[in-house]
Design a protein around this motif. Structure first.
Motif, PDB file in Angstrom:
ATOM      1  N   ASP A  17      54.358  58.211   0.037  1.00 55.20           N
ATOM      2  CA  ASP A  17      55.071  58.131  -1.167  1.00 55.20           C
ATOM      3  C   ASP A  17      55.993  56.967  -1.079  1.00 55.20           C
ATOM      4  O   ASP A  17      56.673  56.957  -0.187  1.00 55.20           O
ATOM      5  CB  ASP A  17      55.641  59.338  -1.348  1.00 55.20           C
ATOM      6  N   THR A  18      55.703  55.665  -1.642  1.00 55.12           N
ATOM      7  CA  THR A  18      56.278  54.619  -1.468  1.00 55.12           C
ATOM      8  C   THR A  18      58.107  54.584  -1.926  1.00 55.12           C
ATOM      9  O   THR A  18      58.946  54.220  -1.379  1.00 55.12           O
ATOM     10  CB  THR A  18      55.812  53.272  -2.388  1.00 55.12           C
ATOM     11  N   ALA A  19      58.034  55.700  -2.826  1.00 57.34           N
ATOM     12  CA  ALA A  19      59.572  55.780  -3.244  1.00 57.34           C
ATOM     13  C   ALA A  19      60.473  56.328  -2.027  1.00 57.34           C
ATOM     14  O   ALA A  19      61.508  56.016  -1.834  1.00 57.34           O
ATOM     15  CB  ALA A  19      59.839  56.740  -4.387  1.00 57.34           C
ATOM     16  N   MET A  20      59.766  57.416  -1.257  1.00 57.23           N
ATOM     17  CA  MET A  20      60.196  57.829  -0.093  1.00 57.23           C
ATOM     18  C   MET A  20      60.497  56.879   1.176  1.00 57.23           C
ATOM     19  O   MET A  20      61.507  56.829   1.714  1.00 57.23           O
ATOM     20  CB  MET A  20      59.473  59.113   0.467  1.00 57.23           C
ATOM     21  N   ARG A  22      60.932  53.737   0.462  1.00 62.10           N
ATOM     22  CA  ARG A  22      62.201  52.911   0.101  1.00 62.10           C
ATOM     23  C   ARG A  22      63.487  53.894   0.467  1.00 62.10           C
ATOM     24  O   ARG A  22      64.316  53.096   0.728  1.00 62.10           O
ATOM     25  CB  ARG A  22      62.027  52.318  -1.304  1.00 62.10           C
ATOM     26  N   ALA A  23      63.620  54.916   0.001  1.00 60.20           N
ATOM     27  CA  ALA A  23      64.724  55.475   0.126  1.00 60.20           C
ATOM     28  C   ALA A  23      65.194  55.697   1.635  1.00 60.20           C
ATOM     29  O   ALA A  23      66.248  55.631   2.060  1.00 60.20           O
ATOM     30  CB  ALA A  23      64.419  56.694  -0.376  1.00 60.20           C
ATOM     31  N   VAL A  42      53.704  50.879  -5.838  1.00 58.72           N
ATOM     32  CA  VAL A  42      54.733  51.909  -6.200  1.00 58.72           C
ATOM     33  C   VAL A  42      53.895  53.103  -6.356  1.00 58.72           C
ATOM     34  O   VAL A  42      52.871  53.132  -6.250  1.00 58.72           O
ATOM     35  CB  VAL A  42      55.741  51.248  -7.276  1.00 58.72           C
ATOM     36  N   GLY A  43      54.843  54.228  -6.278  1.00 55.03           N
ATOM     37  CA  GLY A  43      54.295  55.439  -6.207  1.00 55.03           C
ATOM     38  C   GLY A  43      53.467  56.015  -5.144  1.00 55.03           C
ATOM     39  O   GLY A  43      53.810  55.607  -3.877  1.00 55.03           O
ATOM     40  N   THR A  44      52.502  56.850  -5.236  1.00 51.89           N
ATOM     41  CA  THR A  44      51.908  57.413  -4.112  1.00 51.89           C
ATOM     42  C   THR A  44      50.624  56.453  -3.947  1.00 51.89           C
ATOM     43  O   THR A  44      50.124  56.134  -4.928  1.00 51.89           O
ATOM     44  CB  THR A  44      51.196  58.842  -4.466  1.00 51.89           C
ATOM     45  N   ALA A 110      56.616  60.252   5.009  1.00 53.34           N
ATOM     46  CA  ALA A 110      56.314  59.844   3.548  1.00 53.34           C
ATOM     47  C   ALA A 110      54.931  60.209   3.355  1.00 53.34           C
ATOM     48  O   ALA A 110      54.503  60.159   2.196  1.00 53.34           O
ATOM     49  CB  ALA A 110      56.656  58.420   3.129  1.00 53.34           C
TER      50      ALA A 110
END
Length: 149
Positions: A17-20, A22-23, A42-44, A110
């Motif tokens: 999970d690229t959002a995770m 980044r977070a 981005v996204g999965t 992630a």
């Protein structure tokens, strides 16, 4: 079963999970960031781990794609192992122009939605380190410098 830090090694293919990522912070990419926007995934996304710095607790990985595009190269199907639905026998491409450096702990965190278990993890070139080195070597030819993801 959840991915463990010990399983993160060159050749591992894992859905992240690229959002995770980044977070959590601490991740870098050398994807082009230009006037047309950020080219990083981005996204999965599936990633192939191509390098590991165990002492630093970091790995280098490339995103994988089901379709070719400019700057992508195919993976050899004969070097794939593990869970075979949507993996073995399917076309898979890696991006020559996008590498990610990530803390191993972030990769584990992630990967919660990765569909594999410890018994059927997807791997590439498990017995051919030179194939992984060839993919990682694109990192040094990249057009863009590493930056925070």
């Amino acid at each position: 079963m959840s991915l463990t830090q010990e399983e993160v090694s060159p050749g591992l293919v894992v859905q992240l999970d690229t959002a995770m990522l980044r977070a959590l912070g601490g991740c870098q990419t050398n994807a082009v960031l230009g006037p047309d926007g950020d080219r990083s995934v981005v996204g999965t996304q599936d990633f192939l781990v191509v390098g590991l710095d165990a002492a630093a607790g970091r790995c280098t990985a490339v995103p994988l794609f089901a379709k070719t595009a400019v700057g992508n190269q195919p993976l050899e199907n004969g070097k794939k192992s593990g869970r075979d639905d949507e993996w073995i026998g399917t076309d898979t491409f890696f991006s020559c122009w996008q590498h990610w450096r990530m803390p191993v702990a972030s990769v584990v965190a992630a990967s919660a939605d990765d569909p594999t278990t410890s018994g059927n993890r997807r791997r590439y070139a498990a017995a051919d380190r030179s194939a992984l080195d060839d993919i990682k070597n694109w990192e040094g030819r990249n057009r863009a410098a590493y930056r925070d993801a």
